[in-house]
Design an enzyme around this catalytic site. Structure first.
Site, PDB file in Angstrom:
ATOM      1  CD  GLN A 122     -17.855   3.973  12.758  1.00  0.00           C
ATOM      2  OE1 GLN A 122     -16.717   4.393  12.929  1.00  0.00           O
ATOM      3  NE2 GLN A 122     -18.759   4.652  12.064  1.00  0.00           N
ATOM      4  CE  LYS A 141     -14.350   7.015  11.638  1.00  0.00           C
ATOM      5  NZ  LYS A 141     -15.547   6.855  12.460  1.00  0.00           N
ATOM      6  CG  ASP A 172     -16.758  10.205  16.897  1.00  0.00           C
ATOM      7  OD1 ASP A 172     -15.980  10.548  15.986  1.00  0.00           O
ATOM      8  OD2 ASP A 172     -17.352   9.118  16.925  1.00  0.00           O
TER       9      ASP A 172
END
Ligand code: NAP
Length: 299
Positions: A99, A55, A122
């Protein structure tokens, strides 16, 4: 020579999206907005460290500023929530994610709920999930959005098709179903969701024009479960021990790729299918969140 499926190249399609993101980032910068993505990583999970590095690299390649916070496994939930508050208030951070998986005893729901919905990179905050279900604009969860883009950009629009999704997680199965069932362009699919309690699974998967496997069960989907000419999207990524690899493992999808490719019309590989698309849609969400701040300031 048996006919084999078209391989849907997620890396190539993700690169097209990177190019779009580069252009959008340059436009935003010209208007004084430097899109920024914060990533919080708690603990030592090796796969998570790889994902976060990917990322970070993707941000670097597209001009997005990345702020990575690597915290020890001993970090308390309270400390994570405090950091999220700081990032919520930081105007340089337009989008953020923590995460997954987070180490015990951190409650992932409480952490995701603490992120401002407009910074939810997300697309997993209940507000964004609710908007997705209602067909309202919001930040869409990255893997489902990546699957939709992969289908559309490779010429397999789900409109009017029977899509069977195996897996009902909040991360993949449920939001993908919500996305593809919308009365909207590139959706309008008839969607069936299956899970571990589904009876006669193979009879249902055989009905799919588009079959999506999101189970985390290596090579579970066999050729006999797939209709001739179906499009098969493999979301699964499980690390399987492999002593022939330097790393000691390989990534396995949920589909028996070598046999299913002889029956399907098109199929995604693992790796190189859905995975790169998830990262690409994360970048898209960051740009969308950054653009929204500009719109809020202007109007
Ligand atoms: P998850 O939360 O473990 O959910 C798995 C789903 O599969 C559950 O709904 C489960 O049913 C169902 N399932 C498991 N075994 C089954 C069986 N034998 N028959 C029918 N259904 C079965 O996993 P997830 O987070 O959705 O992830 C799924 C996979 O996708 C994993 O390999 C993950 O690593 C991968 N993934 C990849 C990406 C990417 O970017 N490529 C992103 C996210 C996830 P129940 O609900 O009944 O338990």
């Amino acid at each position: 020579m048996p006919k084999t499926a078209k391989i849907i190249d997620g890396k190539k399609i993700a690169e097209e999206i990177y190019e779009e993101v580069r252009r959008e980032v340059a436009e935003l910068k010209a208007q004084g907005v430097e899109p920024g993505l914060a990533v919080v990583l708690v603990g030592d999970d090796p796969a998570s460290h790889v994902y976060v590095r990917n990322k970070e690299r993707a941000c670097g390649e597209t001009g997005i500023t990345s702020f990575v916070h690597r915290l020890p496994a001993s970090t308390s939930e309270k400390e994570v929530l405090r950091l999220i508050d700081e990032l919520n208030a930081d105007p340089r951070v337009h989008a953020m994610l923590v995460q997954s998986p987070m180490p015990d005893p951190i409650n992932e729901n409480r952490v995701v709920n603490a992120i401002l919905p407009e910074k939810d990179a997300d697309g997993l905050h209940p507000v964004n999930m609710g908007k997705l279900l209602m067909g309202e604009p919001g930040l869409i969860s990255c893997t489902p959005h990546g699957v939709q883009e992969l289908l559309v950009r490779s010429g397999f629009d789900p409109a009017g098709k029977h899509v069977v999704i195996v897996g009902r997680s909040n991360l993949v199965g449920k939001p993908l179903a919500a996305l593809l069932v919308q009365k909207a362009p590139h959706a309008n699919a008839t969607v069936t969701i299956c899970h571990s309690r589904t009876k006669k699974l193979a009879a249902i998967t055989q009905e799919a024009d588009i079959l999506v496997a999101a189970m985390g069960q290596p090579e579970f989907i066999k050729a006999r479960m797939v209709k001739e000419g179906a499009v098969v999207i493999d979301v699964g990524t499980t690390r399987v021990a492999d002593s022939t690899r330097k790393s000691g493992y390989r990534l396995a999808g949920d589909v028996d790729f070598e046999r299913v490719r002889l029956k399907a019309r098109a199929i995604t590989p693992v790796p190189g299918g859905v995975g790169p698309m998830t990262v690409a849609m994360l970048l898209k969400n960051t740009v969308q969140a950054a653009r929204a701040t500009l719109q809020r300031h202007c109007g």
